[in-house]
Design a protein around this motif. Structure first.
Motif, PDB file in Angstrom:
ATOM      1  N   THR A 113       1.634  12.794 -17.869  1.00 37.25           N
ATOM      2  CA  THR A 113       2.593  11.384 -16.511  1.00 37.25           C
ATOM      3  C   THR A 113       1.677  12.197 -15.151  1.00 37.25           C
ATOM      4  O   THR A 113       0.905  10.248 -14.830  1.00 37.25           O
ATOM      5  N   ASP A 114       1.041  12.737 -14.924  1.00 37.81           N
ATOM      6  CA  ASP A 114       0.373  12.661 -13.664  1.00 37.81           C
ATOM      7  C   ASP A 114      -1.374  12.339 -14.484  1.00 37.81           C
ATOM      8  O   ASP A 114      -2.196  12.063 -13.151  1.00 37.81           O
ATOM      9  N   PHE A 115      -1.423  12.756 -14.999  1.00 44.33           N
ATOM     10  CA  PHE A 115      -2.627  12.013 -15.578  1.00 44.33           C
ATOM     11  C   PHE A 115      -3.119  10.608 -15.894  1.00 44.33           C
ATOM     12  O   PHE A 115      -3.652  10.344 -15.337  1.00 44.33           O
ATOM     13  N   ASN A 116      -1.949  10.143 -16.146  1.00 49.00           N
ATOM     14  CA  ASN A 116      -1.900   9.031 -16.505  1.00 49.00           C
ATOM     15  C   ASN A 116      -1.915   8.194 -15.145  1.00 49.00           C
ATOM     16  O   ASN A 116      -2.810   6.954 -14.901  1.00 49.00           O
ATOM     17  N   ARG A 117      -1.527   8.762 -14.193  1.00 49.16           N
ATOM     18  CA  ARG A 117      -1.506   8.066 -13.221  1.00 49.16           C
ATOM     19  C   ARG A 117      -2.189   7.993 -12.244  1.00 49.16           C
ATOM     20  O   ARG A 117      -2.944   6.934 -11.684  1.00 49.16           O
ATOM     21  N   GLU A 118      -3.367   9.273 -12.495  1.00 50.49           N
ATOM     22  CA  GLU A 118      -4.528   9.364 -11.653  1.00 50.49           C
ATOM     23  C   GLU A 118      -5.710   9.225 -11.911  1.00 50.49           C
ATOM     24  O   GLU A 118      -6.646   8.361 -11.416  1.00 50.49           O
ATOM     25  N   ALA A 119      -5.219   8.472 -13.643  1.00 46.22           N
ATOM     26  CA  ALA A 119      -6.214   7.649 -14.444  1.00 46.22           C
ATOM     27  C   ALA A 119      -6.182   6.296 -13.539  1.00 46.22           C
ATOM     28  O   ALA A 119      -6.956   5.769 -13.663  1.00 46.22           O
ATOM     29  N   ASN A 120      -5.304   5.661 -13.486  1.00 41.33           N
ATOM     30  CA  ASN A 120      -5.088   4.037 -12.854  1.00 41.33           C
ATOM     31  C   ASN A 120      -4.996   4.236 -11.873  1.00 41.33           C
ATOM     32  O   ASN A 120      -6.183   3.502 -11.595  1.00 41.33           O
ATOM     33  N   ALA A 121      -5.356   5.488 -10.937  1.00 42.91           N
ATOM     34  CA  ALA A 121      -5.569   5.502  -9.647  1.00 42.91           C
ATOM     35  C   ALA A 121      -7.201   5.666  -9.948  1.00 42.91           C
ATOM     36  O   ALA A 121      -8.015   4.848  -9.162  1.00 42.91           O
ATOM     37  N   MET A 122      -7.385   6.556 -10.494  1.00 47.23           N
ATOM     38  CA  MET A 122      -9.297   6.567 -10.377  1.00 47.23           C
ATOM     39  C   MET A 122      -9.804   4.498 -10.801  1.00 47.23           C
ATOM     40  O   MET A 122     -10.402   4.661  -9.924  1.00 47.23           O
ATOM     41  N   ALA A 123      -9.354   3.639 -11.707  1.00 43.49           N
ATOM     42  CA  ALA A 123      -9.651   2.740 -11.556  1.00 43.49           C
ATOM     43  C   ALA A 123      -9.436   1.486 -10.565  1.00 43.49           C
ATOM     44  O   ALA A 123     -10.733   1.354 -10.593  1.00 43.49           O
ATOM     45  N   ALA A 124      -8.378   2.014 -10.020  1.00 39.23           N
ATOM     46  CA  ALA A 124      -7.889   1.270  -8.645  1.00 39.23           C
ATOM     47  C   ALA A 124      -9.414   1.679  -7.589  1.00 39.23           C
ATOM     48  O   ALA A 124      -9.724   0.561  -6.688  1.00 39.23           O
ATOM     49  N   VAL A 125      -9.476   3.172  -7.768  1.00 44.23           N
ATOM     50  CA  VAL A 125      -9.900   3.175  -6.252  1.00 44.23           C
ATOM     51  C   VAL A 125     -11.800   2.854  -6.570  1.00 44.23           C
ATOM     52  O   VAL A 125     -12.610   2.879  -5.961  1.00 44.23           O
ATOM     53  N   ALA A 126     -12.326   3.482  -8.013  1.00 43.89           N
ATOM     54  CA  ALA A 126     -13.216   2.706  -8.536  1.00 43.89           C
ATOM     55  C   ALA A 126     -13.822   1.052  -7.854  1.00 43.89           C
ATOM     56  O   ALA A 126     -15.010   0.906  -7.605  1.00 43.89           O
ATOM     57  N   ALA A 127     -12.956   0.310  -7.882  1.00 47.76           N
ATOM     58  CA  ALA A 127     -12.981  -1.332  -8.074  1.00 47.76           C
ATOM     59  C   ALA A 127     -13.154  -1.087  -6.231  1.00 47.76           C
ATOM     60  O   ALA A 127     -14.292  -2.066  -6.020  1.00 47.76           O
ATOM     61  N   GLY A 128     -12.611  -0.230  -5.643  1.00 51.30           N
ATOM     62  CA  GLY A 128     -13.189  -0.402  -4.107  1.00 51.30           C
ATOM     63  C   GLY A 128     -14.149  -0.391  -4.028  1.00 51.30           C
ATOM     64  O   GLY A 128     -14.702  -0.852  -2.524  1.00 51.30           O
ATOM     65  N   GLY A 129     -14.999   0.669  -4.723  1.00 49.90           N
ATOM     66  CA  GLY A 129     -16.388   0.901  -3.975  1.00 49.90           C
ATOM     67  C   GLY A 129     -16.954   1.711  -2.493  1.00 49.90           C
ATOM     68  O   GLY A 129     -17.917   1.987  -2.441  1.00 49.90           O
ATOM     69  N   ASP A 130     -15.437   2.258  -3.212  1.00 54.66           N
ATOM     70  CA  ASP A 130     -15.544   3.491  -1.342  1.00 54.66           C
ATOM     71  C   ASP A 130     -15.985   4.741  -1.832  1.00 54.66           C
ATOM     72  O   ASP A 130     -15.973   5.626  -2.767  1.00 54.66           O
ATOM     73  N   ALA A 131     -16.805   5.633  -1.349  1.00 54.78           N
ATOM     74  CA  ALA A 131     -17.727   6.125  -2.127  1.00 54.78           C
ATOM     75  C   ALA A 131     -16.920   8.333  -2.205  1.00 54.78           C
ATOM     76  O   ALA A 131     -16.509   8.531  -2.816  1.00 54.78           O
TER      77      ALA A 131
END
Lengths: 155, 155
Positions: A113-131
């Motif tokens: 569950t932790d992994f899936n949550r952070e993978a989803n967050a990774m995609a959201a953060v990536a879309a934001g474009g802040d290095a």
């Protein structure tokens, strides 16, 4: 990084998931190894974009994060069906016996569950474009990979 | 089904794409083989859901289609950098020499574009949840896989 986080999700589902009749254990092991390997490549791409001196390529990071997210959410639990506790896909599985034991399923469920949550967050953060945000989220995601590797993957 | 469609996109980008300095040819070949293998597993899942007598599982098909889509769009072209024309990842690459030849890039670009378009459409159709539409789109997507295999993958 690449392998065991999903064994968690995997095992939670392993004994309930329907498996195609034609699926041989070696094919299931190969598919899960392929999924982890492809995620590992994409983790490496994100990492390369956040290292000191690197030129941050937003589109590159988005593509990599989206691939990790979709694989994480793909339902790899089916790849841990009975009969896949040992055996060879591309190589011998590194899954520990604990990953298939009933008494470890709660812990496995948590790391999954932790992994899936952070993978989803990774995609959201990536879309934001802040290095900087990408670098921070990458570390969180990597931590969830490691948590599973530590307990459920052989060295 | 699994392998050559992306060699198209791959090769279009192969000679321009930046590659991480640490990437060894065998790692790049392994990553592309992993990507195709994982897509193949997911193609099989969609197929299993649309076969005669199968009970259509919408969520299962969505997960599979999303994984294929994200891998198709991940930028696998980088995995066809110079030095990967031959060599072994999990196994010897099945890419034909034509995939790396300048005079075949236009054709390769077309099959790659076709594949990506149909993979995106597959995810959209899956989200709709109509079994007949999924079956029809699966055939279209599979056709774009085959088109590339026919010309750019060794038997």
């Amino acid at each position: 990084m690449k392998a065991m986080s999903l064994i968690a999700a995997a095992c939670v589902l392993a004994f309930a998931a329907p498996v195609q009749a034609a699926d041989k254990p070696e094919d299931l092991i190969k598919a899960r190894q392929a999924g982890y390997q492809f995620m590992a490549w994409n983790m490496g791409r994100i990492k390369a974009n956040t290292e000191p001196g690197a030129q941050f390529n937003k589109e590159e990071v988005i593509k990599a994060a989206n691939a990790i997210q979709a694989i994480a959410n793909s339902g790899m639990g089916q790849l841990y069906a009975r009969g896949t506790e040992t055996g060879k896909g591309y190589a011998e599985t590194r899954a520990k016996p604990e990953a298939f034991m009933a008494e470890h399923q709660a812990k496995l469920g948590k790391v999954a569950t932790d992994f899936n949550r952070e993978a989803n967050a990774m995609a959201a953060v990536a879309a934001g474009g802040d290095a900087a945000a990408v670098k921070a989220q990458f570390a969180k995601l990597g931590g969830t990979c490691k948590a599973c590797h530590d307990d459920f993957r052989k060295k």
